[in-house]
Design a protein around this motif. Structure first.
Motif, mmCIF file in Angstrom:
data_model
loop_
_atom_site.group_PDB
_atom_site.id
_atom_site.type_symbol
_atom_site.label_atom_id
_atom_site.label_comp_id
_atom_site.label_asym_id
_atom_site.label_seq_id
_atom_site.Cartn_x
_atom_site.Cartn_y
_atom_site.Cartn_z
ATOM 1 N N TYR C 102 -10.459 7.551 -2.332
ATOM 2 C CA TYR C 102 -10.033 6.964 -1.065
ATOM 3 C C TYR C 102 -8.700 6.233 -1.245
ATOM 4 N N PRO C 103 -7.600 6.976 -1.421
ATOM 5 C CA PRO C 103 -6.306 6.294 -1.555
ATOM 6 C C PRO C 103 -5.988 5.510 -0.279
ATOM 7 N N VAL C 104 -5.405 4.338 -0.454
ATOM 8 C CA VAL C 104 -5.196 3.431 0.676
ATOM 9 C C VAL C 104 -4.476 4.117 1.838
ATOM 10 N N ALA C 107 -7.047 6.533 3.548
ATOM 11 C CA ALA C 107 -8.357 6.016 3.959
ATOM 12 C C ALA C 107 -8.264 4.816 4.899
ATOM 13 N N ARG C 108 -7.090 4.218 4.979
ATOM 14 C CA ARG C 108 -6.952 2.975 5.751
ATOM 15 C C ARG C 108 -7.397 3.164 7.203
ATOM 16 N N GLY C 109 -8.370 2.354 7.627
ATOM 17 C CA GLY C 109 -8.822 2.400 9.012
ATOM 18 C C GLY C 109 -9.672 3.609 9.369
ATOM 19 N N SER C 110 -10.106 4.370 8.376
ATOM 20 C CA SER C 110 -10.901 5.568 8.651
ATOM 21 C C SER C 110 -12.281 5.474 8.014
#
Lengths: 117, 117, 117, 117
Positions: C102-104, C107-110
């Motif tokens: 989950y690289p930032v 993946a951010r907000g998902s």
């Protein structure tokens, strides 16, 4: 050998829900969670059971086991009705899919998952 | 409205197992654990779903959902066959039992458990 | 062995078991099944809860929720002790693994699973 | 708040979540469902395992088992942090409660539930 539920009993399961106005609480999330919880209650009967004691547990707890299985069937009836799933078709499709994943010559006598066969 | 499984399909489910000699792995513990695991896979489809997104999840993931439901029906077929459970009778008994626990006048429109009604 | 809880409390959890001679019932299967069952009891508190009612459920049922969480911690203490798992190390390794999955930036907000990102 | 793990690692678990803005998806329902799903993945390792094969499964699958246990610890860290649960206190209270339910003289050497002792 006993088939699953008759149309008459299915209708009674749905009438039970209608009389209580419970459909408002049912959706994919609440019903699948409820199926998990009932399955856990079923699994609780063998929580601490050794392999050699399994037959004895089935004998001693049969009425309770039958109640959990019935609860599962009732919840599945709500789910397939609400989602409009044709269970007969879905199971036939899944058997075909499983037959590809687990060809007889590789899967025979093995409890391995298809991706480890 | 769709009833559960036909005698013909039930026979095919059992023949699938016989061809792979898998009955040796099935007992109350392994089958109830397997039912929990399949139910968890079904519940995974709504793991992060907000109430407002449920319809969209059902639309987008219907084929996968139908497969999990089929897996549950297959496992339950093995369980009721091996334990000799008359599912029709068990469900009829459970509905009667539920009708006592959840009388219409108290349970109508409420998601409370019987011991909190 | 890295304690999930203070070393003193961990020792009391193990002494509780020793006094009852319960280690004989504990193995990977019985403990993981028990963790499933306790997790299901925790999940039961939100079985029928709408998103808008979640805060109210936490307020109203806090003591019961804390008991389920405690049961989970006790079972996990037995499991990591018996299997000799260094939980601190295992979690550090898993975080590193999750950071790759989950690289930032992706993946951010998902809430999507890594294989759908 | 008492950490399940070292304060440093707990902080890294929370920083991992903050960097991905995932707290918005976490509540009692989604976290307890996720704990059920991870527990089910742990239980899957012994789905078909006979008692006599348990040691071999632990040996062969240790890295995978440690990952599932780590996932459980990470999820529990989110839950106790978000709900402000003092896990040390909750476990101490539960041990006291269990000691009443399972007095040594009745529970010693028995896997029965407290209401069957």
């Amino acid at each position: 050998m006993i088939a699953m539920l008759s149309p008459d009993l299915t209708a009674r399961i749905l009438a039970f829900r209608d009389a209580r106005d419970w459909k408002q609480f049912h959706n994919l999330r609440t019903l699948s969670t409820s199926i998990v919880l009932e399955a856990a209650e079923l699994a609780e009967h063998t929580q601490w059971t050794r392999d050699t004691e399994l037959d004895e547990v089935v004998r001693a707890r049969r009425p309770l086991i039958e109640q959990e299985v019935a609860d599962l069937a009732i919840l599945m009836t709500y789910l397939i009705t609400d989602l409009g799933i044709d269970l007969e078709q879905a199971v036939a499709d899944k058997l075909r899919n499983n037959a590809e994943r687990y060809p007889v010559d590789k899967a025979r006598g093995s409890a391995k998952k298809y991706d480890e066969l």
